[in-house]
Design an enzyme around this catalytic site. Structure first.
Site, mmCIF file in Angstrom:
data_model
loop_
_atom_site.group_PDB
_atom_site.id
_atom_site.type_symbol
_atom_site.label_atom_id
_atom_site.label_comp_id
_atom_site.label_asym_id
_atom_site.label_seq_id
_atom_site.Cartn_x
_atom_site.Cartn_y
_atom_site.Cartn_z
ATOM 1 N N LYS A 60 0.851 -1.206 0.000
ATOM 2 C CA LYS A 60 0.000 0.000 0.000
ATOM 3 C C LYS A 60 0.883 1.252 0.000
ATOM 4 C CE LYS A 60 -4.164 -2.092 1.725
ATOM 5 N NZ LYS A 60 -3.672 -3.413 2.186
ATOM 6 N N ASN A 66 10.122 9.580 -5.041
ATOM 7 C CA ASN A 66 11.427 8.933 -4.837
ATOM 8 C C ASN A 66 11.334 7.772 -3.856
ATOM 9 O OD1 ASN A 66 14.350 8.814 -5.311
ATOM 10 N ND2 ASN A 66 14.425 9.247 -3.108
ATOM 11 N N THR A 67 10.582 7.954 -2.772
ATOM 12 C CA THR A 67 10.460 6.869 -1.791
ATOM 13 C C THR A 67 9.666 5.716 -2.391
ATOM 14 O OG1 THR A 67 10.526 8.567 -0.088
ATOM 15 C CG2 THR A 67 9.849 6.383 0.613
ATOM 16 N N GLY A 164 -12.035 -9.314 1.083
ATOM 17 C CA GLY A 164 -13.202 -9.162 1.952
ATOM 18 C C GLY A 164 -14.099 -10.386 1.970
ATOM 19 N N GLY A 166 -14.833 -14.266 3.083
ATOM 20 C CA GLY A 166 -14.394 -15.112 4.195
ATOM 21 C C GLY A 166 -14.557 -14.359 5.497
ATOM 22 N N GLN A 168 -14.243 -11.358 6.481
ATOM 23 C CA GLN A 168 -14.930 -10.059 6.480
ATOM 24 C C GLN A 168 -16.374 -10.155 5.972
ATOM 25 O OE1 GLN A 168 -12.487 -6.598 5.117
ATOM 26 N NE2 GLN A 168 -10.834 -8.087 4.919
HETATM 27 P P1 BMP Z 1 -8.784 -11.525 5.156
HETATM 28 O O1 BMP Z 1 -9.421 -12.434 4.091
HETATM 29 O O2 BMP Z 1 -8.075 -12.292 6.231
HETATM 30 O O3 BMP Z 1 -9.762 -10.522 5.682
HETATM 31 O O4 BMP Z 1 -7.605 -10.719 4.434
HETATM 32 C C1 BMP Z 1 -7.837 -9.703 3.514
HETATM 33 C C2 BMP Z 1 -6.531 -9.155 3.004
HETATM 34 O O5 BMP Z 1 -6.786 -8.111 2.070
HETATM 35 C C3 BMP Z 1 -5.619 -8.545 4.069
HETATM 36 O O6 BMP Z 1 -4.278 -8.769 3.669
HETATM 37 C C4 BMP Z 1 -5.937 -7.062 4.007
HETATM 38 O O7 BMP Z 1 -4.827 -6.280 4.399
HETATM 39 C C5 BMP Z 1 -6.224 -6.876 2.521
HETATM 40 N N1 BMP Z 1 -7.179 -5.778 2.213
HETATM 41 C C6 BMP Z 1 -8.447 -5.761 2.738
HETATM 42 O O8 BMP Z 1 -8.851 -6.650 3.496
HETATM 43 N N2 BMP Z 1 -9.286 -4.724 2.417
HETATM 44 C C7 BMP Z 1 -8.913 -3.709 1.578
HETATM 45 O O9 BMP Z 1 -9.724 -2.833 1.330
HETATM 46 C C8 BMP Z 1 -7.636 -3.747 1.027
HETATM 47 C C9 BMP Z 1 -6.776 -4.790 1.350
HETATM 48 O O10 BMP Z 1 -5.576 -4.836 0.816
#
Ligand code: BMP
Length: 207
Positions: A60, A66-67, A164, A166, A168
């Protein structure tokens, strides 16, 4: 048919992460790794996991040009096939990533999947930025398929990768219907008792 599943490998035990990467590789298109694993295992884990699957570095990236460039150089030199960046630092920061190696995948976060995760994201502007800088694709949330539909209508045929599903609570079916190309699953696979079986099950839902 090739898999439309991306594993989010946020397992922080390096040995276990490697073992999971090996087991799930027949069922995933790519493996996305994020700070939790790299901070515990070092960047060498990108090289190790790349032996099993292409690796997207979900750093992200959100800095001055530059960074951003220095971060992309480190990730690509370690073997990453792609990188994820935030859009809000603007076109010059994203172009700096593109210029490191245009053959690598660059994904731009459009809006985020957690509750209230979309409040500070400007979907229209970020989609037009992704198009302008020649991104490979964008990240849009499986927890809000209506946002995925909106993103799809704004970005033509750029790839959409959607986290998202699973843990979430997002639905892979609704997200694909809304226009996503790949579904990202983390805990639903790596925290399962049998990650390979879980990855196979998710991948079969996505055909
Ligand atoms: P998980 O299925 O365990 O919730 O993992 C989701 C992955 O997706 C994590 O690595 C999280 O950092 C990334 N992610 C997210 O869940 N929502 C976003 O909006 C953007 C993401 O990169």
């Amino acid at each position: 048919m090739s898999s439309r599943l991306v594993l989010a490998l946020d397992e922080t035990d390096p040995a276990r992460a490697l073992e999971i990467a090996k087991q799930v590789s027949p069922f995933v298109a790519k493996i996305k790794i994020n700070y939790p694993l790299v901070l515990s295992a070092g960047l060498e884990i990108v090289t190790e996991i790349s032996k099993f699957s292409p690796v997207i570095c979900d750093f992200k990236v959100a800095d001055i040009p530059n960074t951003n460039r220095l971060i992309a150089e480190a990730a690509f030199n370690a073997g990453a096939s792609g990188i994820i960046a935030h859009a809000f630092p603007g076109p010059e920061s994203l172009k700096a990533l593109r210029e490191v190696d245009a053959s690598k995948d660059l994904y731009v976060v459009i809006t985020m999947s957690h509750p209230k995760g979309g409040h500070f994201f400007d979907i229209e502007s970020f989609c037009s930025l992704a198009l302008e800088i020649g991104a490979t694709g964008v990240v849009a949330p499986a927890t809000r398929p209506e946002d995925v539909s909106k993103v799809r209508s704004l970005i033509g045929d750029l790839e959409i990768i959607s986290p998202g599903v699973g843990a979430q609570g997002g639905s892979s079916k609704d997200t694909l219907k809304a226009g996503a190309n790949f579904i990202i699953v983390g805990r639903g696979i790596y925290q399962s008792d049998d990650p390979a079986a879980a990855a196979e099950k998710y991948s079969k839902e996505l055909v």
